[in-house]
Design a protein around this motif. Structure first.
Motif, mmCIF file in Angstrom:
data_model
loop_
_atom_site.group_PDB
_atom_site.id
_atom_site.type_symbol
_atom_site.label_atom_id
_atom_site.label_comp_id
_atom_site.label_asym_id
_atom_site.label_seq_id
_atom_site.Cartn_x
_atom_site.Cartn_y
_atom_site.Cartn_z
ATOM 1 N N GLN A 1 -1.700 -66.151 -2.038
ATOM 2 C CA GLN A 1 -1.325 -64.718 -3.295
ATOM 3 C C GLN A 1 -1.896 -63.351 -3.789
ATOM 4 O O GLN A 1 -2.019 -61.860 -4.464
ATOM 5 C CB GLN A 1 -0.106 -64.276 -4.180
ATOM 6 N N GLU A 2 -3.019 -63.960 -4.074
ATOM 7 C CA GLU A 2 -4.141 -62.780 -4.912
ATOM 8 C C GLU A 2 -4.800 -62.702 -3.538
ATOM 9 O O GLU A 2 -5.300 -61.012 -3.961
ATOM 10 C CB GLU A 2 -5.561 -64.242 -5.809
ATOM 11 N N ASN A 3 -5.387 -63.050 -2.949
ATOM 12 C CA ASN A 3 -5.689 -61.723 -2.049
ATOM 13 C C ASN A 3 -5.354 -61.976 -0.778
ATOM 14 O O ASN A 3 -6.060 -61.185 0.812
ATOM 15 C CB ASN A 3 -7.492 -62.791 -1.590
ATOM 16 N N SER A 4 -4.494 -61.260 -0.626
ATOM 17 C CA SER A 4 -3.798 -61.523 0.381
ATOM 18 C C SER A 4 -1.982 -60.800 0.727
ATOM 19 O O SER A 4 -1.462 -60.847 0.062
ATOM 20 C CB SER A 4 -3.093 -62.567 1.914
ATOM 21 N N GLY A 5 -1.399 -60.278 1.558
ATOM 22 C CA GLY A 5 -0.108 -59.546 1.744
ATOM 23 C C GLY A 5 0.349 -60.770 2.424
ATOM 24 O O GLY A 5 0.036 -61.310 3.410
ATOM 25 N N PHE A 6 1.647 -60.225 2.689
ATOM 26 C CA PHE A 6 3.039 -60.992 3.448
ATOM 27 C C PHE A 6 3.545 -59.902 3.591
ATOM 28 O O PHE A 6 4.272 -59.395 3.009
ATOM 29 C CB PHE A 6 2.897 -62.354 3.042
ATOM 30 N N THR A 7 4.481 -60.137 5.231
ATOM 31 C CA THR A 7 5.362 -59.678 5.714
ATOM 32 C C THR A 7 6.518 -60.886 6.064
ATOM 33 O O THR A 7 6.359 -61.195 7.378
ATOM 34 C CB THR A 7 5.244 -58.505 7.146
#
Length: 639
Positions: A163-169
């Motif tokens: 969660q600190e270094n990526s995104g999500f859909t």
């Protein structure tokens, strides 16, 4: 199920808002039935690669079923520009690949599906994902409303880890949550409803971008749109168990009444109905409440010679024939792109698949050490361990599909026939308020069934399947009788043909190369098959004797240990009894497909099938019927 070119689809403002989010955004998309989420996700992937400059390997795309994986993969292949190299995987196949990469010395095939998911969750917490070539910069997850139990925990661990270094859909629709049955405890099952969505909202708080796709692009007729207004009601079901049950029963009753107002398609035993199914030029599905109904209806159509496909569980994976053909035609341990193309030209490759797409798929699991090469030994290992990419193990599309509603999730068809659902609450249940079902799950299931159609929606009378029952000990359907202990037939599943040795080299002694040619040229999907008892001596104390698989009057394989064990358990009345007779013949089966399997290279070398340990085997389906001796009672194994 042909998709239109992207140029025919102008994104709505809501869809464009999803597509344009930056790579590190945390995006939750709620999308109703037919809202164009697959199309939106393809455009989203293109933007992540082209504008946001992510590598394909930095984007992890997961979906719930192989059918959904196939749909998204096909859309990417046909319509994506920059995202062509992105791989879509089921949760189960991704977890298995993660474990095999992180702990290659462990035999993960010995673990159950849930066991592998639990182990993958632990591996994520220990940093196993970071061991690969890429760590996820963006995670895309479809059908998140169906994440329950151990799969929900695995995805939560994955998103929390990065969660600190990526995104999500993540995309989902509470109205289409139909996999809660995987949680056996009723109270725990109720607690799982929307639990993942609640977790995402609570965990990411103000950083979460929540968007909604509400338009419907699937339904092209009033009949196909009739159930859509109930999606919002299902999304707003009360959280308390009693309130949810009462509201869900009302919705189910309304949906059932709407369905019964649709035209009745007639009986599948009617010749005119059979002709209508044969001659319809577009896609049709027959949707059933359970696999017992699906097996029964499939048997009716098979007997009438109506071509169709029986939709299988996402866990049943069959590898295409061309892989074994290619492995048998070379002794090389590595292949370059040019040589791969030459070999592929001489085998039966999938309709519509390009050599480049097949090359990319194989390289995902068997990338050679040299630049642009394929490791043939690694490919054999992936085939043996069932780790081929999902897009290679999905069956070819069929114009007529019989399926449970669960297995049709995420799919759409021009014409949908739905087996008439039962009335939920009987008079005794009204009085006692006791249920043998989950009212909310039943309402959602009927809603999903009624929203699969593009054009036509019909109701179909329930089949006479009261003798078709489920044996929970072996997780199979069987054909019963008037007595509770009667056993007159058994469901055949994908693991029922032996893969221990090439066909012809065990129990039935025939030329293995000759059987290979027969499988390749004469055995087709839908062909009648039967099992013939080879002798009456059980293989082991807890197994039946061996059976030969017979197609076209020829013995082409033998049954597996799994089948022999399950048949023994089915026919054994209790823990203290013995099975003293076995059905000499089991009929009513069909060839689902011919598939590639893998084992010891020494076995194929000895059988004259090459040096790479791959061969062909039939895969069977259907509800087999036991034939006992003529002078025995009609009730078969009733005693």
């Amino acid at each position: 199920m042909t998709n239109a070119p992207l140029t025919e689809h102008v994104l709505t403002a809501a869809q464009q808002a999803v597509v344009d989010q930056p790579w590190d955004a945390r995006v939750l998309v709620t999308a109703g039935a037919g809202a164009g989420k697959t199309h939106t996700l393809v455009r989203r992937l293109d933007v992540l690669v082209e504008r946001e400059e992510l590598e394909a390997g930095e984007i992890l795309v997961l979906s719930f079923s192989r059918a959904a994986v196939r749909e998204l993969t096909e859309r990417i292949e046909r319509h994506a520009a920059a995202a062509q190299r992105i791989r879509v995987q089921t949760f189960d196949s991704w977890a298995a690949a993660l474990l095999n990469r992180a702990y290659p010395d462990v035999d993960w095939s010995a673990y159950s599906f849930d066991g592998r998911i639990e182990a993958a969750t632990e591996a994520i917490d220990k940093g196993a994902v970071e061991v690969g070539t890429y760590t996820p910069a963006h995670v895309v997850i479809d059908e998140v409303q169906d994440l329950v139990g151990v799969r929900r925990e695995m995805v939560e661990a994955l998103l929390d880890r990065f969660q600190e270094n990526s995104g999500f859909t993540v995309v989902g629709d509470s109205a289409q949550s139909v996999y809660g049955f995987q949680v056996t405890d009723p109270d725990q099952r109720a607690a799982e409803t929307d639990r993942f969505l609640d977790w995402v909202r609570a965990t990411f708080g103000d950083d979460l971008v929540e968007l909604h796709l509400g338009d419907n692009f699937r339904a092209r007729s009033d009949a196909a749109r009739m159930a859509l207004p109930y999606g919002a009601q299902l999304q707003r079901l009360p959280r308390d168990k009693g309130g949810a049950a009462d509201a869900a029963e009302r919705i189910h009753g309304d949906l059932r009444a709407l369905l019964l107002s649709a035209p009745n398609f007639g009986s599948l035993t009617d010749e005119y109905v059979q002709a209508a199914l044969r001659e319809y030029p577009d896609t049709t599905t027959i949707l059933c409440r359970d696999n017992g109904q699906a097996l029964t209806l499939s048997g009716v159509l098979a007997e009438a010679g109506v071509p169709h496909t029986l939709q299988h569980s996402a866990r049943e994976r069959s590898a295409p024939v061309w892989i074994s053909q290619m492995l048998a035609s070379t002794e090389a341990t590595t292949l370059g792109r040019e040589r791969f193309g030459e070999l592929l030209a001489d085998v039966r490759s999938p309709v519509g698949a390009t050599p480049e797409a097949l090359w990319r798929s194989l390289r995902k699991v068997a990338r050679g050490s040299g630049r642009g090469t394929l490791d043939v030994v690694a490919l054999h290992r992936a085939l043996a361990e069932g780790r081929l990419p999902d897009e290679l193990t999905t069956p070819q599309p069929s114009s007529l599909v019989i399926s449970t509603v669960h297995r049709a999730k995420g799919l759409e068809f021009d014409r949908v026939l739905i087996v008439e659902p039962r009335v939920l609450r009987e008079p005794t249940q009204v009085r006692k308020k006791r249920y043998d079902y989950d009212p909310a799950a039943e309402a959602r299931l009927l809603y999903v069934a009624m929203t699969r159609a593009r054009d036509d929606l019909y109701v179909l009378e329930p089949p006479h399947s009261w003798l078709v029952r489920k044996d929970k000990r072996i997780d199979r359907w069987y054909l019963g009788g008037r007595s509770s202990w009667a056993r007159n037939g058994i469901e055949l599943i994908g693991s029922d043909v032996s893969h221990e040795q090439p066909p012809g080299t065990e129990e039935i002694r025939q030329d293995a190369a000759d059987i290979w040619r027969y499988l390749l040229t004469d055995v087709v999907a839908g062909a009648e098959a039967e099992l013939v008892l080879l002798h009456g001596i059980p293989v082991a104390a807890d197994q039946s004797p061996p059976y030969a698989v017979v197609v076209g009057g020829r013995q082409i394989a033998v049954v597996s240990e799994r089948f022999r064990s399950d048949l023994h358990r089915l026919l054994r009345r209790n823990a203290h009894s013995l099975v003293d007779r076995w059905p000499p013949l089991i009929t009513g089966l069909r060839v689902d497909c011919v598939e590639s399997v893998a084992g010891a290279p020494a076995a194929t070398e000895a059988a004259g099938l090459g040096t790479h340990g791959a061969w062909l085997a039939p895969r069977l389906c259907g509800l087999g019927r036991f034939h006992w001796h003529a002078d025995e009672a009609e009730e078969g194994n009733e005693g």
